[in-house]
Motif scaffolding. Sequence first.
Motif, mmCIF file in Angstrom:
data_model
loop_
_atom_site.group_PDB
_atom_site.id
_atom_site.type_symbol
_atom_site.label_atom_id
_atom_site.label_comp_id
_atom_site.label_asym_id
_atom_site.label_seq_id
_atom_site.Cartn_x
_atom_site.Cartn_y
_atom_site.Cartn_z
ATOM 1 N N LEU A 1 0.836 -1.126 0.170
ATOM 2 C CA LEU A 1 0.010 -0.062 -0.217
ATOM 3 C C LEU A 1 1.002 1.248 0.125
ATOM 4 O O LEU A 1 0.525 2.210 -0.559
ATOM 5 N N VAL A 2 1.916 1.148 0.605
ATOM 6 C CA VAL A 2 2.959 2.611 0.690
ATOM 7 C C VAL A 2 3.294 2.806 -0.695
ATOM 8 O O VAL A 2 3.227 3.790 -1.102
ATOM 9 N N GLY A 3 3.645 1.629 -1.403
ATOM 10 C CA GLY A 3 4.004 1.681 -2.964
ATOM 11 C C GLY A 3 3.010 2.590 -3.689
ATOM 12 O O GLY A 3 3.200 3.291 -4.271
ATOM 13 N N ASP A 4 1.827 1.802 -3.541
ATOM 14 C CA ASP A 4 0.696 2.298 -4.311
ATOM 15 C C ASP A 4 0.391 3.808 -4.127
ATOM 16 O O ASP A 4 0.233 4.491 -4.961
ATOM 17 N N ALA A 5 0.547 4.179 -2.706
ATOM 18 C CA ALA A 5 -0.064 5.320 -2.507
ATOM 19 C C ALA A 5 0.993 6.557 -2.716
ATOM 20 O O ALA A 5 1.028 7.732 -3.234
ATOM 21 N N LEU A 6 2.442 6.122 -2.797
ATOM 22 C CA LEU A 6 3.405 6.970 -3.178
ATOM 23 C C LEU A 6 3.429 7.318 -4.663
ATOM 24 O O LEU A 6 3.536 8.543 -5.142
ATOM 25 N N GLN A 7 3.085 6.359 -5.550
ATOM 26 C CA GLN A 7 2.958 6.560 -6.882
ATOM 27 C C GLN A 7 1.627 7.531 -7.214
ATOM 28 O O GLN A 7 1.747 8.585 -7.827
ATOM 29 N N THR A 8 0.550 7.353 -6.376
ATOM 30 C CA THR A 8 -0.310 8.141 -6.735
ATOM 31 C C THR A 8 -0.049 9.641 -6.106
ATOM 32 O O THR A 8 -0.412 10.552 -6.792
ATOM 33 N N GLN A 9 0.344 9.788 -4.814
ATOM 34 C CA GLN A 9 0.842 10.969 -4.546
ATOM 35 C C GLN A 9 1.648 11.625 -5.551
ATOM 36 O O GLN A 9 1.661 13.104 -5.557
ATOM 37 N N ALA A 10 2.773 11.088 -6.209
ATOM 38 C CA ALA A 10 3.320 11.863 -7.283
ATOM 39 C C ALA A 10 2.430 12.539 -8.236
ATOM 40 O O ALA A 10 2.936 13.957 -8.571
ATOM 41 N N PHE A 11 1.231 11.765 -8.578
ATOM 42 C CA PHE A 11 0.518 12.493 -9.544
ATOM 43 C C PHE A 11 -0.122 13.595 -8.982
ATOM 44 O O PHE A 11 -0.641 14.599 -9.608
ATOM 45 N N VAL A 12 -0.769 13.495 -7.491
ATOM 46 C CA VAL A 12 -1.332 14.692 -7.072
ATOM 47 C C VAL A 12 -0.525 15.855 -7.109
ATOM 48 O O VAL A 12 -1.036 17.219 -7.538
ATOM 49 N N VAL A 13 0.739 15.784 -6.703
ATOM 50 C CA VAL A 13 1.718 17.052 -6.846
ATOM 51 C C VAL A 13 1.944 17.334 -7.914
ATOM 52 O O VAL A 13 1.726 18.788 -8.224
ATOM 53 N N LEU A 14 2.300 16.694 -9.070
ATOM 54 C CA LEU A 14 2.344 17.292 -10.506
ATOM 55 C C LEU A 14 1.127 17.696 -11.065
ATOM 56 O O LEU A 14 1.234 18.972 -11.653
ATOM 57 N N ALA A 15 0.081 17.413 -10.516
ATOM 58 C CA ALA A 15 -1.321 17.667 -11.216
ATOM 59 C C ALA A 15 -1.781 19.134 -10.586
ATOM 60 O O ALA A 15 -2.826 19.666 -10.818
ATOM 61 N N SER A 16 -1.054 19.260 -9.399
ATOM 62 C CA SER A 16 -1.566 20.362 -8.558
ATOM 63 C C SER A 16 -1.300 21.746 -9.092
ATOM 64 O O SER A 16 -0.133 22.057 -9.459
ATOM 65 N N PRO A 17 -2.326 22.619 -8.949
ATOM 66 C CA PRO A 17 -2.139 24.267 -9.626
ATOM 67 C C PRO A 17 -0.652 24.674 -8.934
ATOM 68 O O PRO A 17 0.024 25.500 -9.366
ATOM 69 N N GLU A 18 -0.387 24.212 -7.704
ATOM 70 C CA GLU A 18 0.798 24.999 -6.975
ATOM 71 C C GLU A 18 2.245 24.692 -7.798
ATOM 72 O O GLU A 18 3.220 25.476 -7.648
ATOM 73 N N THR A 19 2.047 23.613 -8.409
ATOM 74 C CA THR A 19 3.343 23.247 -9.202
ATOM 75 C C THR A 19 3.963 24.023 -10.596
ATOM 76 O O THR A 19 4.888 24.201 -10.725
ATOM 77 N N HIS A 20 2.562 24.380 -11.293
ATOM 78 C CA HIS A 20 2.797 25.543 -12.113
ATOM 79 C C HIS A 20 1.689 25.944 -12.540
ATOM 80 O O HIS A 20 0.598 25.300 -12.591
ATOM 81 N N SER A 21 1.488 27.459 -13.004
ATOM 82 C CA SER A 21 0.436 27.903 -13.198
ATOM 83 C C SER A 21 -0.309 27.583 -14.590
ATOM 84 O O SER A 21 -1.530 27.757 -14.511
#
Lengths: 290, 290
Positions: free
Chosen positions: B106-126
């Motif tokens: 589950l840790v691996g699964d959730a870390l993969q997902t979290q990487a996409f949360v971070v990249l897709a968030s508006p805070e990463t780039h306008s």
Amino acid sequence: MAAVASEVDEALNALLPAEEGDERPLFAAMRYACMGGGKKMRAFLVIEGARQFGVAPQSALRVAAAVEMLHAYSLVHDDLPAMDNDDLRRGKPTVHRAWDEATAILVGDALQTQAFVVLASPETHSDPAVRAELCLHLALAAGARGMVGGQMLDMMAEKAAEPLDEAAVGRLQLLKTGRLIEFAAEAGAILGKAGAHQRQCLGAYGREVGAAFQIADDLLDLTATPEEAGKATGKDAGAGKATLLGLLGPERARAQAERLVDQAVTHLDNFDDRADLLRALASHVIRRKN
Amino acid sequence: MAAVASEVDEALNALLPAEEGDERPLFAAMRYACMGGGKKMRAFLVIEGARQFGVAPQSALRVAAAVEMLHAYSLVHDDLPAMDNDDLRRGKPTVHRAWDEATAILVGDALQTQAFVVLASPETHSDPAVRAELCLHLALAAGARGMVGGQMLDMMAEKAAEPLDEAAVGRLQLLKTGRLIEFAAEAGAILGKAGAHQRQCLGAYGREVGAAFQIADDLLDLTATPEEAGKATGKDAGAGKATLLGLLGPERARAQAERLVDQAVTHLDNFDDRADLLRALASHVIRRKN
């Protein structure tokens, strides 16, 4: 739903790697896990949600396929020996049974990634803001604060000394299955750039359909034969699974599912007759036999 | 690199779920897997790549953290009993040792997902086009035709009757580790909306640094003590791992790594002295001791 399932299988066929090259066993197992089985209810929600806003069918179908990839990944990992240790899924041997454990881990990993490949690709929608929003909300629904977090709570509940109370079970189910169903229901609104209110209505509909679906699933685990359900049944009680059914008993659980379906339909009050299939789905989820 | 590692640990601290709530063990294990260890070379590549185009440091740091989450997920799953069955990673017990197998999955699964949360968030780039492009290319690098495909080939090579030849090992390594390092090197160009040529140069630099890094890793497995390496060593030969070192022997493998580093630096010819740290990193990867 059968028509949608067959369309989604065609889309999955096009969106999953072809069975060729040295990695063939991985690609074959990814296809096995996604295609040719399952109700594809989440895909149905995406496609019917998208219909409300006149979204291009090809866009909706790609998002529907991505959601089914994500769902299939979660089943492959949930079935692993270290998790629920299931041998049967959708009437077929689970991936770690048909191949092996390492392949099943990698199949789940790759199906999750492939869902994001599909959502982020220009073919899914011409507007990159829509693609980024789809990636963000799928990831939020699937990750540590969504599906995977719910699965963690489920694992912990099995080992806990005290059973969870109704509120804790409700939260567990919302995370484990509800968030992804909510995303499926609101994805059409994201694709159609609908207003916040319509998107919220579809999301709320999805959450309640998801909760009703979960109770129906638990009732099936209690009453269906493995042949009817396509997977092992009667396991929840033995494994100390945290379910509302276990807390409320069959009669009150069924009544609660009926209430959830009524509430779900209420969220569609501002939608026209294009939402009739969504209304019908809500009552279907608690009448289904598999 | 130590300064970057510490900055990235701070970013990871902010971007991973806080250790609170009922899912606390999941969140704690996610943090354990990502933070407080590792060279963070992929993060360094993102940050130094972004520096070439004057990208805002906060944007680069978020993408660097996302790449490290993805990398950490792959290590947690690779270490599982069904895969490489490793007890030690970065000088600490592996996640399935410190917690259990279900948590590690589950840790691996959730870390993969979290990487996409971070990249897709508006805070990463306008610009949402940048966010969608980051999601797409991370997913392509990490999935069935990238990292996970390479891991599948690696698993299959261990069981194969015939050892892989040099071309097949090169392809395996490119998929298993090269694609993610390539993405890390070109992510700064995506963030900085650089032209196709500059982006390709950084990507080619990353692929060759990645290949050299892999040979250095295999040499370390042969020569370093577990204390120096922070993980079990000397396992490759015994496990029948497909490595260039195994095919070429230490001297020719080392010479090939030197050649790769020279080529990698050539791809930076059109960059000014802001690329000096990238040039220095290329030679560092084959001189490192862990």
